[in-house]
Design a protein around this motif. Structure first.
Motif, PDB file in Angstrom:
ATOM      1  N   GLU A 177     -13.722 -22.874  65.649  1.00  0.00           N
ATOM      2  CA  GLU A 177     -12.339 -23.065  65.214  1.00  0.00           C
ATOM      3  C   GLU A 177     -12.019 -22.115  64.071  1.00  0.00           C
ATOM      4  N   LEU A 178     -10.967 -21.326  64.256  1.00  0.00           N
ATOM      5  CA  LEU A 178     -10.531 -20.360  63.244  1.00  0.00           C
ATOM      6  C   LEU A 178      -9.088 -20.647  62.847  1.00  0.00           C
ATOM      7  N   GLU A 179      -8.812 -20.475  61.579  1.00  0.00           N
ATOM      8  CA  GLU A 179      -7.459 -20.689  61.053  1.00  0.00           C
ATOM      9  C   GLU A 179      -7.141 -19.583  60.068  1.00  0.00           C
ATOM     10  N   GLY A 180      -5.930 -19.040  60.162  1.00  0.00           N
ATOM     11  CA  GLY A 180      -5.546 -17.978  59.232  1.00  0.00           C
ATOM     12  C   GLY A 180      -4.193 -17.392  59.575  1.00  0.00           C
ATOM     13  N   GLU A 181      -4.060 -16.065  59.445  1.00  0.00           N
ATOM     14  CA  GLU A 181      -2.806 -15.369  59.710  1.00  0.00           C
ATOM     15  C   GLU A 181      -3.054 -14.284  60.748  1.00  0.00           C
ATOM     16  N   ASP A 182      -2.086 -14.141  61.680  1.00  0.00           N
ATOM     17  CA  ASP A 182      -2.217 -13.069  62.655  1.00  0.00           C
ATOM     18  C   ASP A 182      -1.776 -11.751  62.024  1.00  0.00           C
ATOM     19  N   HIS A 183      -1.732 -10.699  62.801  1.00  0.00           N
ATOM     20  CA  HIS A 183      -1.435  -9.371  62.249  1.00  0.00           C
ATOM     21  C   HIS A 183       0.030  -9.198  61.871  1.00  0.00           C
ATOM     22  N   ASN A 184       0.863 -10.186  62.210  1.00  0.00           N
ATOM     23  CA  ASN A 184       2.263 -10.187  61.781  1.00  0.00           C
ATOM     24  C   ASN A 184       2.500 -11.126  60.608  1.00  0.00           C
ATOM     25  N   GLY A 185       1.425 -11.704  60.082  1.00  0.00           N
ATOM     26  CA  GLY A 185       1.549 -12.604  58.943  1.00  0.00           C
ATOM     27  C   GLY A 185       1.903 -14.020  59.308  1.00  0.00           C
ATOM     28  N   GLN A 186       1.889 -14.358  60.613  1.00  0.00           N
ATOM     29  CA  GLN A 186       2.219 -15.707  61.053  1.00  0.00           C
ATOM     30  C   GLN A 186       0.953 -16.565  61.117  1.00  0.00           C
ATOM     31  N   ALA A 187       1.118 -17.865  60.871  1.00  0.00           N
ATOM     32  CA  ALA A 187      -0.010 -18.775  60.929  1.00  0.00           C
ATOM     33  C   ALA A 187      -0.606 -18.784  62.334  1.00  0.00           C
ATOM     34  N   LEU A 188      -1.916 -18.800  62.405  1.00  0.00           N
ATOM     35  CA  LEU A 188      -2.599 -18.779  63.694  1.00  0.00           C
ATOM     36  C   LEU A 188      -3.836 -19.659  63.625  1.00  0.00           C
ATOM     37  N   CYS A 189      -4.007 -20.498  64.636  1.00  0.00           N
ATOM     38  CA  CYS A 189      -5.213 -21.312  64.780  1.00  0.00           C
ATOM     39  C   CYS A 189      -5.740 -21.123  66.198  1.00  0.00           C
ATOM     40  N   THR A 190      -7.026 -20.909  66.334  1.00  0.00           N
ATOM     41  CA  THR A 190      -7.633 -20.770  67.654  1.00  0.00           C
ATOM     42  C   THR A 190      -8.840 -21.690  67.755  1.00  0.00           C
ATOM     43  N   ARG A 191      -9.150 -22.042  68.986  1.00  0.00           N
ATOM     44  CA  ARG A 191     -10.282 -22.928  69.248  1.00  0.00           C
ATOM     45  C   ARG A 191     -10.934 -22.494  70.547  1.00  0.00           C
ATOM     46  N   HIS A 192     -12.188 -22.125  70.473  1.00  0.00           N
ATOM     47  CA  HIS A 192     -12.927 -21.662  71.644  1.00  0.00           C
ATOM     48  C   HIS A 192     -14.246 -22.422  71.751  1.00  0.00           C
ATOM     49  N   ALA A 193     -14.855 -22.321  72.921  1.00  0.00           N
ATOM     50  CA  ALA A 193     -16.176 -22.913  73.125  1.00  0.00           C
ATOM     51  C   ALA A 193     -17.065 -21.936  73.880  1.00  0.00           C
ATOM     52  N   ILE A 194     -18.324 -21.902  73.483  1.00  0.00           N
ATOM     53  CA  ILE A 194     -19.370 -21.216  74.229  1.00  0.00           C
ATOM     54  C   ILE A 194     -20.224 -22.320  74.852  1.00  0.00           C
ATOM     55  N   VAL A 195     -20.395 -22.274  76.164  1.00  0.00           N
ATOM     56  CA  VAL A 195     -21.063 -23.360  76.878  1.00  0.00           C
ATOM     57  C   VAL A 195     -22.125 -22.785  77.808  1.00  0.00           C
ATOM     58  N   HIS A 196     -23.275 -23.455  77.855  1.00  0.00           N
ATOM     59  CA  HIS A 196     -24.258 -23.117  78.874  1.00  0.00           C
ATOM     60  C   HIS A 196     -24.687 -24.396  79.571  1.00  0.00           C
ATOM     61  N   PRO A 197     -24.623 -24.403  80.902  1.00  0.00           N
ATOM     62  CA  PRO A 197     -24.887 -25.647  81.646  1.00  0.00           C
ATOM     63  C   PRO A 197     -26.365 -26.038  81.721  1.00  0.00           C
ATOM     64  N   GLN A 198     -27.254 -25.243  81.167  1.00  0.00           N
ATOM     65  CA  GLN A 198     -28.673 -25.581  81.191  1.00  0.00           C
ATOM     66  C   GLN A 198     -29.229 -25.867  79.801  1.00  0.00           C
ATOM     67  N   GLY A 199     -28.352 -26.047  78.816  1.00  0.00           N
ATOM     68  CA  GLY A 199     -28.817 -26.387  77.481  1.00  0.00           C
ATOM     69  C   GLY A 199     -29.007 -25.186  76.578  1.00  0.00           C
ATOM     70  N   GLN A 200     -29.696 -25.417  75.468  1.00  0.00           N
ATOM     71  CA  GLN A 200     -29.767 -24.413  74.412  1.00  0.00           C
ATOM     72  C   GLN A 200     -30.789 -23.313  74.659  1.00  0.00           C
ATOM     73  N   MET A 201     -31.819 -23.562  75.456  1.00  0.00           N
ATOM     74  CA  MET A 201     -32.892 -22.565  75.588  1.00  0.00           C
ATOM     75  C   MET A 201     -32.453 -21.260  76.252  1.00  0.00           C
ATOM     76  N   PRO A 202     -31.610 -21.290  77.310  1.00  0.00           N
ATOM     77  CA  PRO A 202     -31.178 -20.019  77.888  1.00  0.00           C
ATOM     78  C   PRO A 202     -30.409 -19.131  76.904  1.00  0.00           C
TER      79      PRO A 202
END
Length: 256
Positions: A177-202
């Protein structure tokens, strides 16, 4: 965990690259000291980023949408049924229980989260709210430094993963989760996920393999010169995302 730093000293004596993925932030001193006394012998990688680049590399890519990032909050979810080797079990025990505080950054100040401040909650991929506790892999200092972000924290939850809640096998999730300002000075919040279906070891294995390829020049580019590095300083973003997909992982854009 190599408490004697024997593997690093051996690597330096042979002038070959070295990467460790176990020492926490509070344990970096011996490796840094070993490097400082022999800085020209070999590249040394402080690799204890969460799943060896699976957090930092994507976060730095997502941050390109921002002119200024004010807050970085990372939530890592390990399924309680995820298999760990004996060494990994000891590592997790040491970093989550033997060290009662975790490093974070607030209003530009690095500080140690403890007691109630070390408790947190975050929403998993399926929206379920997870109870979590503070952790401080190298991602905290790396992201705070490269992004010049005043607020950074990392939280770890161990429980039922989103995939298992819907009747599928276990997975591992990293919520960014990131929060801040975009390149036009407008408020921006993003939320992404990194997922692996076989768990943490891969994901851990992927990060180690990519770092070793880069260190030795097996990726077709010149071998990495001697120096002290974090994984994200060595891994090229498009290559990481391509190999992540090949390994079965995915990048998801989530609702804020």
């Amino acid at each position: 965990m190599d408490d004697r730093v024997a593997a690093l000293r051996f690597a330096q004596s042979r002038c070959v690259p070295h990467i460790s993925i176990s020492p926490g932030i509070f344990e970096l001193g011996p490796e840094v000291a070993a490097y400082m006394h022999n800085p020209s012998t070999a590249p040394v990688v402080l690799g204890t980023e969460w799943l060896v680049g699976a957090t930092t590399v994507p976060t730095l890519e997502f941050a390109k949408r921002f002119r200024r990032v004010h807050n970085v909050v990372i939530g890592a979810l390990l399924d309680e049924r995820d298999d760990f080797g004996p060494a990994a079990e000891v590592d997790l025990e040491r970093q989550t229980k033997a060290m009662p505080v975790a490093l974070a950054r607030r209003d530009g100040v690095f500080y140690w989260r403890r007691d109630a401040d070390a408790m947190a909650r975050f929403r998993a991929v399926d929206g379920t709210e997870m109870e979590a506790s503070a952790l401080s892999p190298n991602d905290v200092v790396g992201l705070a430094t490269v992004l010049d972000t005043p607020n950074v924290q990392f939280n770890l939850a161990i429980g039922e993963s989103s995939s298992r809640r819907c009747g599928e096998p276990i997975s591992t999730e990293i919520i960014i989760e990131l929060e801040g300002e975009d390149h036009n000075g407008q408020a921006l919040c993003t939320r992404h996920a990194i997922v692996h279906p076989q768990g943490q070891m891969p994901l851990t294995g992927l990060g180690v393999a990519l770092v070793l390829e880069r260190l030795t020049g097996l990726d077709g580019n010149p071998a990495t010169p001697p120096g002290l590095y974090f994984p994200y300083q060595l891994l090229e973003t498009s290559t990481y995302f391509d190999r992540l997909k090949q390994a079965g992982g995915s990048v998801m854009t989530l609702e804020g």
